[in-house]
Design an enzyme around this catalytic site. Structure first.
Site, short mmCIF file in Angstrom:
data_model
loop_
_atom_site.label_atom_id
_atom_site.label_comp_id
_atom_site.label_asym_id
_atom_site.label_seq_id
_atom_site.Cartn_x
_atom_site.Cartn_y
_atom_site.Cartn_z
N THR B 441 0.85 -1.18 0.00
CA THR B 441 0.00 0.00 0.00
C THR B 441 0.89 1.23 0.00
O THR B 441 1.95 1.23 0.62
CB THR B 441 -0.95 0.00 1.22
OG1 THR B 441 -1.71 1.22 1.19
CG2 THR B 441 -0.22 -0.07 2.54
N HIS B 493 1.92 -11.53 13.97
CA HIS B 493 2.99 -12.12 14.77
C HIS B 493 2.73 -13.60 15.08
O HIS B 493 3.61 -14.33 15.51
CB HIS B 493 3.12 -11.34 16.09
CG HIS B 493 4.52 -11.33 16.65
ND1 HIS B 493 5.46 -12.25 16.29
CD2 HIS B 493 5.13 -10.49 17.53
CE1 HIS B 493 6.58 -12.00 16.95
NE2 HIS B 493 6.41 -10.93 17.70
#
Lengths: 467, 522
Positions: B441, B493
């Site tokens: 992005t 994560h």
């Protein structure tokens, strides 16, 4: 002792609430003022009157219809003592049944008058005046109701009686005057009319069972007149009664304003019931009362004092055992954080006369008042094969459905086993069934419930099959 | 005879559509199969063909958002000839019937074999895969009985039988068939029994069947009782704080059964939060100036994106790591070869190609960054499909550059241009927006200096580019002014460890600061 929940009153609302609390793992106590469990319904209400209704119905049938069935009897007699004894036995076995249920669910039962010392302390005063106190986190008030007495017409419990005394009469009245054309008056009137009493019903308004769909009252009035010789005096305002030993005189004002007198050997005062909260010590807990002696509750049946709930006849709504039961379950489940809901519009009303009367949902009068577009279909029992076989051809089933959606809005029936048959209507309406839905479900033949199906067919597109 | 046209089922993931435009006016005469309206869902735009010929009566107006299965318009059919098809068509909610020709076919060619083709689901879907046949070849099937499950890129839908009869499967399980392609044949009655002299009988039979269908139809229809919870279901919904209106009832006429209530999902709070806002009282009139407020309906695309973003935030262990990159080398290359590149490849040389290329190389080295969590499994892809976040007039869209690892710089640039143009025109298809493995992005084009982008689920990582700022930096012990850009990598994560995420980002930085490495593969 310290309890999670204490229920005051062991009627159908109270004992059911206690059982549900126990089922949900709450440590529960129940307090009953009398020395037997079950409350009005079991001891002086539904159960004993139903016992006498069944007994008297047998007698009535034996006297009037057995011959036609091909059963000849001679010297038919009523043994009222035995009838009352059997009734007492039915009550006793139900008392024992509830005591067993309390034990089974490990609910501590206290006999005595329960009253609030404060929000979390209840004093129990037993018959001998001995007192003990228990601590409770939550309390459910289920103390029920008792018959209304008219101020100008004191009940002497001998000749001028309430439903309670009417269940233990030792003789069949010759002429029973019933004040009030509601459920209790008509049921007990039926009992004694079947046993031979001449029954006169004096009613203040212009119809019997006036809160139910008008068509039911009209038909019941016709049948009671025809089969049991009931006499009805409508728009009569009772002004007094005097016990003159063997007879009682009742004075009333007729629709023209003239004073008329009725004479009978017993007068049954059945003009309604009022919430019973005497001796509860509500003020000690700070519980506020609502209109007409009722305990004020919110939608969750909780009083203004958090943790104190009230159910059944002491709160708003119809005074019906099954309404109290649903409320008992609702409160118990709410206490443990569940969110149950009662659809008050779908609590059926029942009258145990013969034929039985039952209704659920909106009456035709209510729909008219609401201006709702509805359609109606009805089916008479005289067109039912099953009813013909059992000679129970009085009555009908009437189904009211939404004109556009066909959703069933009300079902009103008078006929054999209507009290049981109404359950089908309740199930259907809880699921918002349409009249055609019922019409398309198979009903065993021959049965009384076929009349329900036929009435639904009639409501659908006027396509009843058997008429 | 009036035929109700309902919003076709497009796929299980789509529950409502917005009417973008009526192509016919109320009262117009429409022909069967003629496109009468354009519908928009949160994923794609599709066309609504007329299910019969007749006079159009519009029920739902332009701009309205209605649920799948709701009545969108009615068609007053003319002539008795078409009448028999009406009850059958009325009962149908599945996409197959939206295409309309089968309904008429069963009515007019009773007794003949019905060929079932892949229904038109929407213009964005050009082919479907047969996930499974629920009936075996030679089985007898009832009309409207679900006989197969079809899959498109994103959604699965059911294929109902268009007639009763013996099933003859043509396309096998796992096959990918184009819209309009032949799926199976259904021979009415027993196999091959529909001979000419029995035609009268067959006709009668079919007619009876259709009447029966019409009568039992309410099971699929929307009625006053749709969405009514059973007593037990009502209690469950109340306890879970779910509005009955948010639950799709599977019971008769859409009633909500106990099972429906048990399976109902709590809606994200975002939706509920909008309600109280409406009640806001205007504050004290002490302030001066224009206090006008506007209220606009969220487009379904924006609503969907909003819901997904919140879901991702709630359901992943999202973390962002930063680095910076010296853009001078790339800028030098661009300055030097811009014109030549344009001349040869007929496309400009932007930054996007360098970043995409660098990412594909780094993703090869740190495959977890390119992976996804699926239940208790991890899915590693040996290819890189890069989603490019593009701001379109209708909201954020993320078209995908497929196999970016195999593309040359000009190939990437061409894809970017092609997809950006389609996004701007609202022409992106569902396939073009699904299946990416990693997202890039570029908030920098609007001037963003630093941000923590949100992962584009079910992917596990997203690279955020930012604006390029001239800043003094130390180069070989000297202060120099360089065009610097911060890079952000947000990652899940749960699947990507810090070593992988940081190393990945460092690798991207290295490749960008020394593009020669891209060429040498070092």
């Amino acid at each position: 002792m310290k309890y999670d929940v204490t229920v005051i009153g062991s009627g159908p609302g109270g004992y059911v609430a206690a059982i549900r609390c126990a089922q949900l793992g709450l440590k529960t106590a129940i307090i009953e003022k009398y020395n037997v469990l079950g409350g009005t319904c079991l001891n002086v209400g539904c159960i004993p009157s139903k016992a006498l209704l069944d007994s008297s119905e047998h007698f009535h049938n034996a006297a009037h219809t057995f011959k036609e069935h091909g059963i000849d009897l001679e010297n038919l007699q009523v043994n009222i003592q035995q009838m009352i004894t059997r009734k007492a036995g039915v009550v006793k076995s139900n008392n024992d049944g509830i005591a067993f249920l309390m034990k089974k669910n490990k609910i501590d039962t206290y006999y005595g008058l329960g009253s609030f010392v404060n929000k979390n302390t209840i004093r129990i005063t037993d018959a001998e005046g001995k007192e003990q106190q228990i601590e409770t986190d939550k309390t459910i008030i289920a103390t029920g109701s008792k018959p209304v007495a008219l101020p100008f017409l004191p009940v002497d419990k001998k000749r001028i009686i309430t439903s309670t005394e009417a269940l233990t009469l030792t003789e069949v009245p010759k002429n029973l005057i019933v004040i009030g054309g509601g459920v209790i008056g008509l049921e007990l009137g039926s009992v004694y009319a079947r046993l031979g009493a001449k029954v006169q019903v004096v009613e203040y308004v212009d119809a019997i069972i006036p809160t139910m769909d008008r068509a039911l009252g009209k038909e019941l009035q016709r049948v009671l007149k025809k089969t049991l010789g009931f006499e009805f005096f409508f728009n009569h305002k009772v002004t007094g009664a005097t016990n003159e030993g063997e007879v009682v005189k009742v004075t009333a004002e007729n629709p023209k304003g003239e004073t008329v007198t009725f004479e009978g050997d017993y007068v049954l005062v059945s003009v309604g019931r009022k919430p019973y909260t005497e001796g509860l010590g509500l003020e000690n807990a700070g519980v506020q009362m609502g209109e007409r002696g009722m305990i004020a509750v919110n939608d969750h049946l909780e009083t203004n004092v958090p943790g104190i709930y009230a159910i059944g006849d002491v709160v708003r709504g119809a005074m019906l055992a099954h309404k109290a039961e649903e409320e008992g379950v609702l409160v118990a489940e709410q206490i443990v954080g569940q969110k149950p809901h009662i659809n008050y519009n779908l609590i059926p009303g029942v009258v145990y006369t013969w034929p039985e009367v039952a209704g659920v949902g909106y009456t035709e009068e209510q729909l008219k008042e609401q201006g709702r577009a509805y359609k109606s279909g009805s089916f008479p029992f005289k067109a039912s094969g099953r009813a013909k076989a059992s000679m129970d051809t009085d009555g009908f089933v009437k189904v009211l459905a939404d004109k556009n959606t066909d959703e069933i809005l009300g079902v009103h029936m008078i006929g054999p086993r209507a009290a049981d048959m109404i359950a089908e209507a309740v199930v259907a309406m809880e699921f918002r069934a349409s009249a055609e839905d019922i019409a398309r479900m198979s009903h065993a033949h021959p049965t009384y419930t076929e009349a329900m199906k036929e009435a639904c067919l009639a409501a659908t597109e006027n396509r009843a099959l058997h008429i | 005879m009036s035929l109700e046209v309902k919003v076709p089922v497009v796929g299980e993931s789509i529950t409502e559509v917005t009417i973008a435009q009526w192509l016919k006016k109320d009262g117009d005469r429409v022909e069967m199969d003629e496109v009468i309206a354009e519908l928009e869902s949160d994923k794609a735009t599709f066309e609504l063909p007329a299910e019969a010929a007749g006079i159009l009566r519009i029920v739902a107006q332009e701009g309205e958002t209605i649920n799948v299965g709701a009545v969108i318009c009615t068609i007053d059919q003319d002539g008795a000839a078409t009448a028999p098809s009406a009850p059958a068509a009325k009962t149908e909610a599945a996409p197959a019937q939206a295409a309309a020709q089968p309904a008429a076919a069963t009515a007019t060619v009773v007794g003949e074999t019905v060929e079932m083709k892949v229904p038109t689901v929407g213009e964005s879907i050009s082919e479907v895969t047969i996930a499974s046949w629920l009936k075996k070849d030679g089985d007898f099937v009832q009309m409207d009985e679900v006989i197969a499950e079809l899959e498109s890129d994103k959604a699965t839908f059911e294929l109902p039988a268009e007639a009763a009869g013996t099933l003859q499967i043509v396309a096998q399980q796992g096959d990918t068939v184009e819209i309009g392609g032949l799926l199976c044949r259904i021979t009415p009655g027993g196999a091959g029994s529909a001979v000419a002299n029995a035609e009268a009988n067959a006709k009668q039979e079919a007619a009876t069947q259709q009447v029966a269908q019409a009568v039992s139809a309410p099971s699929g229809a929307q009625t006053y009782a749709s969405g009514t919870p059973s007593p037990a279901a009502g209690k469950i919904l109340a306890e879970r704080g779910i509005n009955a209106a948010d639950v799709q009832g599977s019971g008769r006429d859409g009633r909500i059964t106990k099972e429906d209530a048990q399976n109902a999902q709590t809606r994200p709070a975002a939706q509920a939060a909008s309600a109280p806002a409406a009640k806001q009282e205007p504050s004290a009139p002490a302030t001066t100036g224009d206090r006008n407020q506007r209220r606009e309906k969220m487009s379904s695309l924006r609503r969907t994106v909003a819901r997904r973003l919140v879901t991702v935030k709630n359901e992943t262990a999202m973390l962002t790591t930063f680095n910076e990159v010296d853009m001078k080398p790339i800028m030098d290359i661009r300055a030097k070869y811009k014109d030549k590149f344009k001349e040869v490849h007929e496309v400009g040389l932007g930054f996007m190609s360098f970043f995409t290329k660098a990412c594909t190389v780094a993703l090869k080295e740190w495959p977890a960054v390119n992976a996804q969590i699926d239940g208790n499994d991890m899915i590693f892809s040996d290819f890189v499909d890069v989603s490019i976040a593009v701001s379109s007039p209708k909201g954020l869209v993320v078209p995908v550059i497929r196999n970016a690892e195999q593309l040359t710089l000009d190939g990437i640039e061409k894809e970017v241009v092609r997809l950006a143009k389609k996004a701007r025109d609202g022409k992106l298809s569902i396939e073009e927006m699904t299946g990416g493995t990693f997202t890039i992005t570029n908030g920098g084009v609007f001037g963003s200096m630093m941000s923590t982008p949100i992962i584009n689920a079910p992917q596990s990582a997203i690279l955020g580019m930012h604006n390029i700022v001239q800043r003094p930096v130390a180069i070989n012990g000297q202060v120099e002014i360089r065009p610097m850009m911060y890079l952000a990598l947000s990652y899940d994560h749960r699947i990507i460890d810090g070593r992988e995420s940081v190393s990945f980002l460092v690798r991207v930085k290295e490749l960008l600061e020394d593009p020669m490495r891209l060429l040498l593969g070092v």
